[in-house]
Motif scaffolding. Sequence first.
Motif, PDB file in Angstrom:
ATOM      1  N   MET A  91     -10.686 -18.355  -9.030  1.00  0.00           N
ATOM      2  CA  MET A  91      -9.671 -19.414  -8.996  1.00  0.00           C
ATOM      3  C   MET A  91      -8.267 -18.825  -9.035  1.00  0.00           C
ATOM      4  SD  MET A  91     -10.992 -22.742 -11.104  1.00  0.00           S
ATOM      5  CE  MET A  91     -11.292 -21.871 -12.636  1.00  0.00           C
ATOM      6  N   ALA A  92      -8.059 -17.809  -9.863  1.00  0.00           N
ATOM      7  CA  ALA A  92      -6.736 -17.186  -9.941  1.00  0.00           C
ATOM      8  C   ALA A  92      -6.351 -16.595  -8.588  1.00  0.00           C
ATOM      9  CB  ALA A  92      -6.715 -16.114 -11.030  1.00  0.00           C
ATOM     10  N   VAL A  93      -7.291 -15.915  -7.945  1.00  0.00           N
ATOM     11  CA  VAL A  93      -7.022 -15.327  -6.627  1.00  0.00           C
ATOM     12  C   VAL A  93      -6.705 -16.419  -5.609  1.00  0.00           C
ATOM     13  CG1 VAL A  93      -8.089 -14.074  -4.693  1.00  0.00           C
ATOM     14  CG2 VAL A  93      -8.334 -13.210  -7.037  1.00  0.00           C
TER      15      VAL A  93
ATOM     16  N   ALA B 223     -16.826 -23.804 -11.723  1.00  0.00           N
ATOM     17  CA  ALA B 223     -16.294 -23.413 -13.030  1.00  0.00           C
ATOM     18  C   ALA B 223     -16.515 -24.514 -14.067  1.00  0.00           C
ATOM     19  CB  ALA B 223     -14.811 -23.066 -12.913  1.00  0.00           C
ATOM     20  N   ARG B 224     -16.408 -25.767 -13.651  1.00  0.00           N
ATOM     21  CA  ARG B 224     -16.662 -26.869 -14.586  1.00  0.00           C
ATOM     22  C   ARG B 224     -18.131 -26.890 -15.015  1.00  0.00           C
ATOM     23  NH1 ARG B 224     -12.869 -29.486 -11.402  1.00  0.00           N
ATOM     24  NH2 ARG B 224     -14.435 -30.441 -10.055  1.00  0.00           N
TER      25      ARG B 224
ATOM     26  N   THR C  87     -16.723 -16.005 -16.114  1.00  0.00           N
ATOM     27  CA  THR C  87     -15.330 -15.598 -15.903  1.00  0.00           C
ATOM     28  C   THR C  87     -15.068 -15.137 -14.468  1.00  0.00           C
ATOM     29  OG1 THR C  87     -15.819 -13.392 -16.770  1.00  0.00           O
ATOM     30  CG2 THR C  87     -14.913 -15.014 -18.320  1.00  0.00           C
ATOM     31  N   ARG C  88     -16.119 -14.806 -13.718  1.00  0.00           N
ATOM     32  CA  ARG C  88     -15.909 -14.468 -12.294  1.00  0.00           C
ATOM     33  C   ARG C  88     -15.282 -15.645 -11.563  1.00  0.00           C
ATOM     34  NH1 ARG C  88     -21.324 -13.525  -9.706  1.00  0.00           N
ATOM     35  NH2 ARG C  88     -21.620 -15.433 -10.874  1.00  0.00           N
TER      36      ARG C  88
ATOM     37  N   LEU D 247      -7.689 -15.433 -19.474  1.00  0.00           N
ATOM     38  CA  LEU D 247      -8.716 -14.390 -19.401  1.00  0.00           C
ATOM     39  C   LEU D 247      -8.330 -13.169 -20.231  1.00  0.00           C
ATOM     40  CD1 LEU D 247      -9.692 -14.607 -15.637  1.00  0.00           C
ATOM     41  CD2 LEU D 247     -11.117 -15.224 -17.594  1.00  0.00           C
ATOM     42  N   ASN D 248      -7.066 -12.795 -20.188  1.00  0.00           N
ATOM     43  CA  ASN D 248      -6.609 -11.661 -20.998  1.00  0.00           C
ATOM     44  C   ASN D 248      -6.754 -11.965 -22.479  1.00  0.00           C
ATOM     45  OD1 ASN D 248      -5.988  -9.888 -18.938  1.00  0.00           O
ATOM     46  ND2 ASN D 248      -3.880 -10.604 -18.770  1.00  0.00           N
ATOM     47  N   GLY D 249      -6.503 -13.184 -22.880  1.00  0.00           N
ATOM     48  CA  GLY D 249      -6.676 -13.588 -24.273  1.00  0.00           C
ATOM     49  C   GLY D 249      -8.128 -13.516 -24.703  1.00  0.00           C
TER      50      GLY D 249
END
Length: 124
Positions: free
Chosen positions: A82-84, A69-70, A76-77, A116-118
Motif C-alpha cells: 500500500m505504501a508503494v 489488508a483489511r 505487513t507485506r 511499520l517502523n513503529g
Amino acid sequence: NKLADARKHYEERQTISRKLRITNPADATFLRDSALSLSRLGSLARLENKLPEAQSQLTEALTITQTLARSDPTDTRLDCDMAVLHEKLGNLFRQKGDTAEASRHFSEAMQIVERLNGQESHND
C-alpha cells in the motif's frame, strides 16, 4: 523496444491473474499477484505518459490491496504494498499537476511507513 516487451509480459501476467481471481476469488495469493501486476502495468503506463490508464491501474491495485489488508491486518507485506502504491499514485498526480492529490498520497505512504517502523521498533 523494451517498454513494449515489458508491457506484453505484464499484460500476459495480468490476464492470467484475472482468470485466477475469477476462479479463486477468496485466494489472497492470487489477489495480491493481480494487484502487483496492475501496479507494474500502471508504472509502465506512467512511463509511457498514458496517465489515465496508469491512474486506473494503480487505483485498482490499491483497492485490491486495501481489501486484502483489511482481511489480514497482520500481513505487513500488504502495508508495504500500500505504501508503494500510494507513492506511485503521488508521483502520478504530481506529473498531472495535481499537487493536492499528490500530497495526500505521499502523506498516506509516509503514515504507513511510520506505522511499520513503529511496529519494528517494538519487535526488537
